[in-house]
Design a protein around this motif. Structure first.
Motif, PDB file in Angstrom:
ATOM      1  N   THR A  17     -25.421  57.141  -7.609  1.00 24.31           N
ATOM      2  CA  THR A  17     -25.922  58.264  -7.338  1.00 24.31           C
ATOM      3  C   THR A  17     -27.200  58.364  -8.503  1.00 24.31           C
ATOM      4  O   THR A  17     -27.167  57.860  -9.465  1.00 24.31           O
ATOM      5  CB  THR A  17     -25.110  59.685  -7.936  1.00 24.31           C
ATOM      6  OG1 THR A  17     -24.065  59.563  -7.276  1.00 24.31           O
ATOM      7  CG2 THR A  17     -25.692  61.132  -8.005  1.00 24.31           C
ATOM      8  N   PRO A  18     -28.516  58.708  -7.970  1.00 23.08           N
ATOM      9  CA  PRO A  18     -29.574  58.298  -8.743  1.00 23.08           C
ATOM     10  C   PRO A  18     -29.856  59.408  -9.648  1.00 23.08           C
ATOM     11  O   PRO A  18     -29.325  60.649  -9.233  1.00 23.08           O
ATOM     12  CB  PRO A  18     -30.946  58.333  -7.730  1.00 23.08           C
ATOM     13  CG  PRO A  18     -30.125  58.937  -6.744  1.00 23.08           C
ATOM     14  CD  PRO A  18     -28.846  58.811  -6.535  1.00 23.08           C
ATOM     15  N   PRO A  19     -30.298  59.193 -10.784  1.00 26.95           N
ATOM     16  CA  PRO A  19     -30.466  60.077 -11.842  1.00 26.95           C
ATOM     17  C   PRO A  19     -31.803  61.198 -11.465  1.00 26.95           C
ATOM     18  O   PRO A  19     -32.505  61.015 -10.741  1.00 26.95           O
ATOM     19  CB  PRO A  19     -31.153  59.480 -13.029  1.00 26.95           C
ATOM     20  CG  PRO A  19     -31.454  58.138 -12.710  1.00 26.95           C
ATOM     21  CD  PRO A  19     -30.934  57.631 -11.354  1.00 26.95           C
ATOM     22  N   GLY A  20     -31.381  62.220 -11.740  1.00 29.63           N
ATOM     23  CA  GLY A  20     -32.371  63.693 -11.365  1.00 29.63           C
ATOM     24  C   GLY A  20     -33.465  63.360 -11.972  1.00 29.63           C
ATOM     25  O   GLY A  20     -33.938  62.467 -12.971  1.00 29.63           O
ATOM     26  N   PRO A  21     -34.764  64.068 -11.427  1.00 27.88           N
ATOM     27  CA  PRO A  21     -36.156  64.065 -12.135  1.00 27.88           C
ATOM     28  C   PRO A  21     -36.273  64.284 -13.644  1.00 27.88           C
ATOM     29  O   PRO A  21     -36.872  63.737 -14.280  1.00 27.88           O
ATOM     30  CB  PRO A  21     -36.877  65.153 -11.190  1.00 27.88           C
ATOM     31  CG  PRO A  21     -36.029  65.612 -10.300  1.00 27.88           C
ATOM     32  CD  PRO A  21     -34.395  65.056 -10.432  1.00 27.88           C
ATOM     33  N   GLU A  22     -35.371  65.117 -13.941  1.00 28.77           N
ATOM     34  CA  GLU A  22     -35.712  65.654 -15.420  1.00 28.77           C
ATOM     35  C   GLU A  22     -35.110  64.366 -16.290  1.00 28.77           C
ATOM     36  O   GLU A  22     -35.995  64.059 -17.392  1.00 28.77           O
ATOM     37  CB  GLU A  22     -34.623  66.809 -15.946  1.00 28.77           C
ATOM     38  CG  GLU A  22     -34.988  68.005 -15.062  1.00 28.77           C
ATOM     39  CD  GLU A  22     -34.207  68.328 -13.699  1.00 28.77           C
ATOM     40  OE1 GLU A  22     -33.288  67.313 -13.457  1.00 28.77           O
ATOM     41  OE2 GLU A  22     -34.667  68.858 -13.017  1.00 28.77           O
ATOM     42  N   LEU A  23     -33.977  63.846 -15.851  1.00 27.54           N
ATOM     43  CA  LEU A  23     -33.391  62.492 -16.662  1.00 27.54           C
ATOM     44  C   LEU A  23     -34.701  61.545 -16.522  1.00 27.54           C
ATOM     45  O   LEU A  23     -34.847  60.791 -17.412  1.00 27.54           O
ATOM     46  CB  LEU A  23     -32.089  62.333 -16.235  1.00 27.54           C
ATOM     47  CG  LEU A  23     -31.596  61.139 -16.842  1.00 27.54           C
ATOM     48  CD1 LEU A  23     -31.708  61.117 -18.396  1.00 27.54           C
ATOM     49  CD2 LEU A  23     -29.944  60.652 -16.569  1.00 27.54           C
ATOM     50  N   LEU A  24     -34.959  61.107 -15.359  1.00 22.87           N
ATOM     51  CA  LEU A  24     -36.055  60.248 -15.164  1.00 22.87           C
ATOM     52  C   LEU A  24     -37.357  60.309 -16.035  1.00 22.87           C
ATOM     53  O   LEU A  24     -37.837  59.461 -16.759  1.00 22.87           O
ATOM     54  CB  LEU A  24     -36.446  60.097 -13.757  1.00 22.87           C
ATOM     55  CG  LEU A  24     -35.318  59.281 -12.801  1.00 22.87           C
ATOM     56  CD1 LEU A  24     -36.146  59.550 -11.423  1.00 22.87           C
ATOM     57  CD2 LEU A  24     -35.141  57.837 -13.235  1.00 22.87           C
TER      58      LEU A  24
END
Length: 144
Positions: A17-24
């Motif tokens: 599961t890729p990280p969400g945009p906020e975490l990126l």
């Protein structure tokens, strides 16, 4: 002194599961801070263990044994790392405490470990010279 911030894996990282945009975005900003401070050496995420291979040496002098992932020991899984070079253990801890939760949702865990320097492993001049020569080769390869 070099330190590795080891980002421990979670069920999400193992599922790919890729990280969400906020975490990126938070991680991008954090890495930019490390670069501006001149301490970042490397930072990467790792694919899940399902794409990994484990090599073990079950017998002294024996042939290595290979095992395809996934690996089930969740506490042993590494999802990524950041390698920094700082002046002290305290500075390394300060940077580690500033890292955003690497998985979000309160699941992140970072292990901070100091990297051995060649002189801490041996005092043999020939071995130390060999290590220094390898480092110079690596530095030269990084240059355009």
């Amino acid at each position: 002194m070099r330190f590795m911030m080891i980002v421990k894996g979670t069920t999400d990282s193992e599922a790919g599961t890729p990280p969400g945009p906020e975490l990126l975005e938070a991680m991008r900003k954090y890495n930019e801070e490390l670069v501006r401070a001149g301490v970042l050496l490397a930072a990467d995420g790792l694919l899940p263990t399902s794409a990994g291979i484990r090599i073990s040496y079950p017998e002294p002098g024996g042939k290595p044994k290979m095992m395809d992932g996934p690996f089930t020991e969740a506490k042993e899984i590494i999802a990524g790392y950041t390698l920094i070079e700082v002046k002290s253990r305290e500075e390394a801890i300060e940077w580690a405490l500033r890292m955003p939760d690497p998985h979000g949702f309160g699941q992140g865990e970072i292990e901070l470990r100091q990297v051995f320097e060649p002189h801490e492993l041996t005092s043999e001049p020939e071995a130390l010279a060999g290590q220094e020569a390898l480092r110079k080769q690596l530095d030269e390869r990084k240059r355009p």
